[in-house]
Design a protein around this motif. Structure first.
Motif, mmCIF file in Angstrom:
data_model
loop_
_atom_site.group_PDB
_atom_site.id
_atom_site.type_symbol
_atom_site.label_atom_id
_atom_site.label_comp_id
_atom_site.label_asym_id
_atom_site.label_seq_id
_atom_site.Cartn_x
_atom_site.Cartn_y
_atom_site.Cartn_z
ATOM 1 N N GLU A 54 0.675 -1.279 -0.113
ATOM 2 C CA GLU A 54 -0.113 0.128 0.094
ATOM 3 C C GLU A 54 1.003 1.202 0.048
ATOM 4 O O GLU A 54 0.480 2.239 -0.909
ATOM 5 C CB GLU A 54 -0.872 0.023 1.157
ATOM 6 C CG GLU A 54 -2.095 -1.215 1.193
ATOM 7 C CD GLU A 54 -1.368 -2.102 1.642
ATOM 8 O OE1 GLU A 54 -0.518 -2.397 2.270
ATOM 9 O OE2 GLU A 54 -2.263 -3.464 1.254
ATOM 10 N N GLU A 55 1.898 1.216 0.781
ATOM 11 C CA GLU A 55 2.966 2.521 0.985
ATOM 12 C C GLU A 55 3.749 2.730 -0.588
ATOM 13 O O GLU A 55 3.857 3.826 -1.040
ATOM 14 C CB GLU A 55 3.793 2.290 1.915
ATOM 15 C CG GLU A 55 3.269 2.275 3.319
ATOM 16 C CD GLU A 55 4.196 1.923 4.432
ATOM 17 O OE1 GLU A 55 3.976 2.017 5.628
ATOM 18 O OE2 GLU A 55 5.123 0.980 4.044
ATOM 19 N N TYR A 56 3.813 1.508 -1.018
ATOM 20 C CA TYR A 56 4.548 1.500 -2.353
ATOM 21 C C TYR A 56 3.578 2.084 -3.315
ATOM 22 O O TYR A 56 3.898 3.113 -4.141
ATOM 23 C CB TYR A 56 4.918 0.019 -2.973
ATOM 24 C CG TYR A 56 5.406 0.063 -4.283
ATOM 25 C CD1 TYR A 56 6.619 0.644 -4.813
ATOM 26 C CD2 TYR A 56 4.812 -0.613 -5.326
ATOM 27 C CE1 TYR A 56 7.150 0.489 -5.831
ATOM 28 C CE2 TYR A 56 5.363 -0.913 -6.684
ATOM 29 C CZ TYR A 56 6.342 -0.332 -6.975
ATOM 30 O OH TYR A 56 7.010 -0.339 -8.115
ATOM 31 N N ALA A 57 2.322 1.621 -3.461
ATOM 32 C CA ALA A 57 1.218 2.350 -4.427
ATOM 33 C C ALA A 57 1.029 3.936 -4.200
ATOM 34 O O ALA A 57 0.903 4.510 -4.994
ATOM 35 C CB ALA A 57 -0.128 1.528 -4.143
ATOM 36 N N GLU A 58 0.989 4.074 -2.762
ATOM 37 C CA GLU A 58 0.795 5.675 -2.440
ATOM 38 C C GLU A 58 2.082 6.437 -2.872
ATOM 39 O O GLU A 58 1.981 7.474 -3.391
ATOM 40 C CB GLU A 58 0.579 5.748 -0.881
ATOM 41 C CG GLU A 58 -0.734 5.251 -0.237
ATOM 42 C CD GLU A 58 -0.950 5.537 1.283
ATOM 43 O OE1 GLU A 58 -0.019 5.909 1.777
ATOM 44 O OE2 GLU A 58 -1.662 4.843 1.680
ATOM 45 N N ARG A 59 3.303 5.999 -2.791
ATOM 46 C CA ARG A 59 4.450 6.597 -3.070
ATOM 47 C C ARG A 59 4.373 6.934 -4.824
ATOM 48 O O ARG A 59 4.548 8.100 -5.144
ATOM 49 C CB ARG A 59 5.634 5.858 -2.606
ATOM 50 C CG ARG A 59 6.819 6.599 -3.140
ATOM 51 C CD ARG A 59 8.302 6.005 -2.394
ATOM 52 N NE ARG A 59 8.161 4.517 -2.611
ATOM 53 C CZ ARG A 59 8.850 3.883 -3.668
ATOM 54 N NH1 ARG A 59 9.245 4.787 -4.713
ATOM 55 N NH2 ARG A 59 9.029 2.785 -3.948
ATOM 56 N N ILE A 60 3.914 5.819 -5.434
ATOM 57 C CA ILE A 60 3.861 6.037 -6.638
ATOM 58 C C ILE A 60 2.781 7.085 -7.261
ATOM 59 O O ILE A 60 2.922 7.738 -7.912
ATOM 60 C CB ILE A 60 3.510 4.825 -7.656
ATOM 61 C CG1 ILE A 60 4.874 3.994 -7.637
ATOM 62 C CG2 ILE A 60 3.259 5.008 -9.097
ATOM 63 C CD1 ILE A 60 4.703 2.426 -8.177
ATOM 64 N N GLU A 61 1.386 6.964 -6.553
ATOM 65 C CA GLU A 61 0.310 7.788 -6.914
ATOM 66 C C GLU A 61 0.945 9.197 -6.448
ATOM 67 O O GLU A 61 0.500 10.259 -7.272
ATOM 68 C CB GLU A 61 -0.806 7.475 -5.951
ATOM 69 C CG GLU A 61 -1.427 6.306 -6.252
ATOM 70 C CD GLU A 61 -2.379 5.731 -5.408
ATOM 71 O OE1 GLU A 61 -2.395 6.293 -4.321
ATOM 72 O OE2 GLU A 61 -2.977 4.438 -5.835
ATOM 73 N N ASP A 62 1.566 9.448 -5.326
ATOM 74 C CA ASP A 62 1.932 10.866 -5.192
ATOM 75 C C ASP A 62 2.955 11.494 -6.058
ATOM 76 O O ASP A 62 2.594 12.689 -6.474
ATOM 77 C CB ASP A 62 2.669 10.789 -3.566
ATOM 78 C CG ASP A 62 1.715 10.731 -2.678
ATOM 79 O OD1 ASP A 62 0.734 10.644 -2.800
ATOM 80 O OD2 ASP A 62 2.240 10.372 -1.467
ATOM 81 N N LYS A 63 3.819 10.489 -6.593
ATOM 82 C CA LYS A 63 4.943 11.261 -7.505
ATOM 83 C C LYS A 63 4.141 11.426 -9.047
ATOM 84 O O LYS A 63 4.322 12.310 -9.440
ATOM 85 C CB LYS A 63 5.811 10.234 -7.734
ATOM 86 C CG LYS A 63 6.944 10.117 -6.621
ATOM 87 C CD LYS A 63 8.126 9.161 -6.858
ATOM 88 C CE LYS A 63 9.063 9.281 -5.835
ATOM 89 N NZ LYS A 63 10.310 8.418 -6.272
#
Length: 177
Positions: A54-63
């Motif tokens: 989930e943190e990985y997906a959130e990091r990609i979404e933010d970028k």
């Protein structure tokens, strides 16, 4: 010797900035010494904590949100990324082979054994070689300029290039007003 200490004391009491710097330096040294004795070994082969899926997906979404918002005409942007599965850990292993020959036939028998590491407190863990991040299944982009064909095409091409995914896995639409 006592005379030098008295001079240093007077200097420190006179100039408060130097006193604060000396106190900070002493605290930093104490902190580093404590960390050396109480801190965990930061060896990645002993199971270093990695970010969740989930943190990985959130990091990609933010970028992606930052990137797409900077595309001309995109405007305010919301991005959602879906992932195929969780991350995969690859551990080191040793391959043992046994060669058996039965007259004319020769066959190999393979046996795999994971390499296990032990630390000082008898804790065993596999030797982690690499962590493979999950594949991206799709990206949804909702933005103010999503109804403009040129903006939509720029966003799709940008996301495709950045994430190395096919354009049919990217959806761009207009944000409701």
């Amino acid at each position: 010797m006592g005379e030098k200490i008295e001079k240093i004391k007077k200097l420190l009491m006179k100039d408060k900035k130097i006193l604060v710097l000396v106190i900070l330096a002493v605290l930093a040294i104490v902190f580093l010494v404590l960390m050396e004795f109480t801190g965990k070994d930061e060896n990645k082969y002993e199971g270093e904590a990695s970010e969740s899926t989930e943190e990985y997906a959130e990091r990609i979404e933010d970028k992606l949100t930052q990137l797409i918002s900077s595309v001309e005409g995109a405007g305010e942007t919301v991005v959602m990324v879906t992932l195929d599965a969780g991350e995969e850990n690859v551990y080191a292993r040793e391959i043992k082979t046994d060669e058996e020959s039965d007259g004319d036939k020769a066959s190999n028998k393979y046996e795999y054994e994971y390499i296990v590491m032990k630390n000082g407190s008898a804790v065993e863990s596999g030797m982690l070689l690499k962590v493979i991040e999950p594949d991206i299944r799709g990206v949804a982009v909702v933005c103010d300029g999503g109804d403009n064909a040129a903006v939509r095409e720029n966003i799709i091409n940008t996301v495709s290039a950045v994430l190395d995914i096919k354009t049919n896995k990217i959806s761009v639409c207009k944000k409701k007003s």
